[in-house]
Design a protein around this motif. Sequence first.
Motif, PDB file in Angstrom:
ATOM      1  N   MET A  11      -8.323   6.205  80.082  1.00 38.77           N
ATOM      2  CA  MET A  11      -7.219   5.879  79.206  1.00 38.77           C
ATOM      3  C   MET A  11      -5.999   6.719  79.551  1.00 38.77           C
ATOM      4  SD  MET A  11      -8.142   5.140  75.331  1.00 38.77           S
ATOM      5  CE  MET A  11      -9.770   5.037  74.746  1.00 38.77           C
ATOM      6  N   ALA A  12      -4.841   6.106  79.456  1.00 43.83           N
ATOM      7  CA  ALA A  12      -3.585   6.827  79.673  1.00 43.83           C
ATOM      8  C   ALA A  12      -3.198   7.549  78.385  1.00 43.83           C
ATOM      9  CB  ALA A  12      -2.491   5.856  80.073  1.00 43.83           C
ATOM     10  N   LYS A  13      -2.536   8.673  78.547  1.00 47.32           N
ATOM     11  CA  LYS A  13      -2.103   9.461  77.401  1.00 47.32           C
ATOM     12  C   LYS A  13      -0.593   9.302  77.227  1.00 47.32           C
ATOM     13  CE  LYS A  13      -2.907  14.011  75.425  1.00 47.32           C
ATOM     14  NZ  LYS A  13      -3.487  15.333  75.670  1.00 47.32           N
ATOM     15  N   TRP A  14      -0.173   9.083  75.990  1.00 44.32           N
ATOM     16  CA  TRP A  14       1.235   8.881  75.653  1.00 44.32           C
ATOM     17  C   TRP A  14       1.645   9.911  74.617  1.00 44.32           C
ATOM     18  CZ3 TRP A  14       3.696   4.729  78.067  1.00 44.32           C
ATOM     19  CH2 TRP A  14       2.849   3.876  78.781  1.00 44.32           C
ATOM     20  N   THR A  15       2.874  10.419  74.725  1.00 42.76           N
ATOM     21  CA  THR A  15       3.379  11.368  73.742  1.00 42.76           C
ATOM     22  C   THR A  15       4.652  10.824  73.098  1.00 42.76           C
ATOM     23  OG1 THR A  15       4.618  12.564  75.437  1.00 42.76           O
ATOM     24  CG2 THR A  15       2.410  13.387  74.912  1.00 42.76           C
ATOM     25  N   VAL A  16       4.973  11.407  71.977  1.00 38.68           N
ATOM     26  CA  VAL A  16       6.113  10.951  71.191  1.00 38.68           C
ATOM     27  C   VAL A  16       7.410  11.531  71.733  1.00 38.68           C
ATOM     28  CG1 VAL A  16       7.164  11.049  68.899  1.00 38.68           C
ATOM     29  CG2 VAL A  16       4.712  10.686  69.130  1.00 38.68           C
ATOM     30  N   ASP A  17       8.401  10.678  71.875  1.00 39.14           N
ATOM     31  CA  ASP A  17       9.766  11.107  72.193  1.00 39.14           C
ATOM     32  C   ASP A  17      10.424  11.431  70.851  1.00 39.14           C
ATOM     33  OD1 ASP A  17      12.474  11.321  72.648  1.00 39.14           O
ATOM     34  OD2 ASP A  17      12.543   9.649  74.054  1.00 39.14           O
ATOM     35  N   GLN A  18      10.461  12.712  70.505  1.00 37.44           N
ATOM     36  CA  GLN A  18      10.932  13.097  69.176  1.00 37.44           C
ATOM     37  C   GLN A  18      12.417  12.821  68.954  1.00 37.44           C
ATOM     38  OE1 GLN A  18       9.535  16.731  67.524  1.00 37.44           O
ATOM     39  NE2 GLN A  18       7.426  16.242  67.992  1.00 37.44           N
ATOM     40  N   SER A  19      13.178  12.688  70.018  1.00 35.11           N
ATOM     41  CA  SER A  19      14.601  12.385  69.834  1.00 35.11           C
ATOM     42  C   SER A  19      14.825  10.919  69.468  1.00 35.11           C
ATOM     43  CB  SER A  19      15.395  12.770  71.088  1.00 35.11           C
ATOM     44  OG  SER A  19      15.004  11.970  72.183  1.00 35.11           O
ATOM     45  N   HIS A  20      13.772  10.105  69.578  1.00 34.88           N
ATOM     46  CA  HIS A  20      13.878   8.689  69.232  1.00 34.88           C
ATOM     47  C   HIS A  20      12.797   8.277  68.241  1.00 34.88           C
ATOM     48  CE1 HIS A  20      15.907   8.863  73.218  1.00 34.88           C
ATOM     49  NE2 HIS A  20      16.809   8.208  72.513  1.00 34.88           N
ATOM     50  N   SER A  21      12.302   9.231  67.462  1.00 33.21           N
ATOM     51  CA  SER A  21      11.226   8.972  66.510  1.00 33.21           C
ATOM     52  C   SER A  21      11.516   9.696  65.203  1.00 33.21           C
ATOM     53  CB  SER A  21       9.886   9.467  67.074  1.00 33.21           C
ATOM     54  OG  SER A  21       9.583   8.829  68.293  1.00 33.21           O
TER      55      SER A  21
END
Length: 175
Positions: free
Chosen positions: A1-11
């Motif tokens: 599985m690929a891991k994704w993180t949150v872009d806090q400047s757009h969340s």
Amino acid sequence: MAKWTVDQSHSSVGFEVKHMMVSKVKGQFDSYTAVVEADDLTDLTTAAISFNFDLASINTKNEDRDNHLKSADFFDVENNPSIDFTSTSITKDGDDYKVTGNLTIKGVTKPVTFDVEYGGKGTNPWGVEVYGFEAEAKINREEFGLTWNAALETGGVLVGKDIKLKVELEVNPAA
């Protein structure tokens, strides 16, 4: 599985609650983390999702209220520094999803289901693939030990029981 993180400047991660039976107070958590693991984010049913809201970062645009929320009357941030969620199942609901998992607030863990809308997929100007999602869940704060309240002279209470949690995420591949 690929891991994704949150872009806090757009969340953003926020909440709203009824105030004095007539209006709503809205707030947000300025510090949070979220991790999404999935083979394909266009089919969220394959994903594993977890997030953590830093309670010390609560922001309702009123310092006195924020300090009260951090106190033992509410979140007791000294002993319970975060709100945590880990998904346990994800089902497709038309074009959207139901993400169910364990939500822990103030040491109490309960199953909660978020209604999740897939916002789409894009490529940012630097060639990075991004995905967007909006999620909302309603919880009864008293079920999580958040029972402080004050009766109003005109009837009713100062703080409503139902809290709407609202999460808007843009995720990028983990570095």
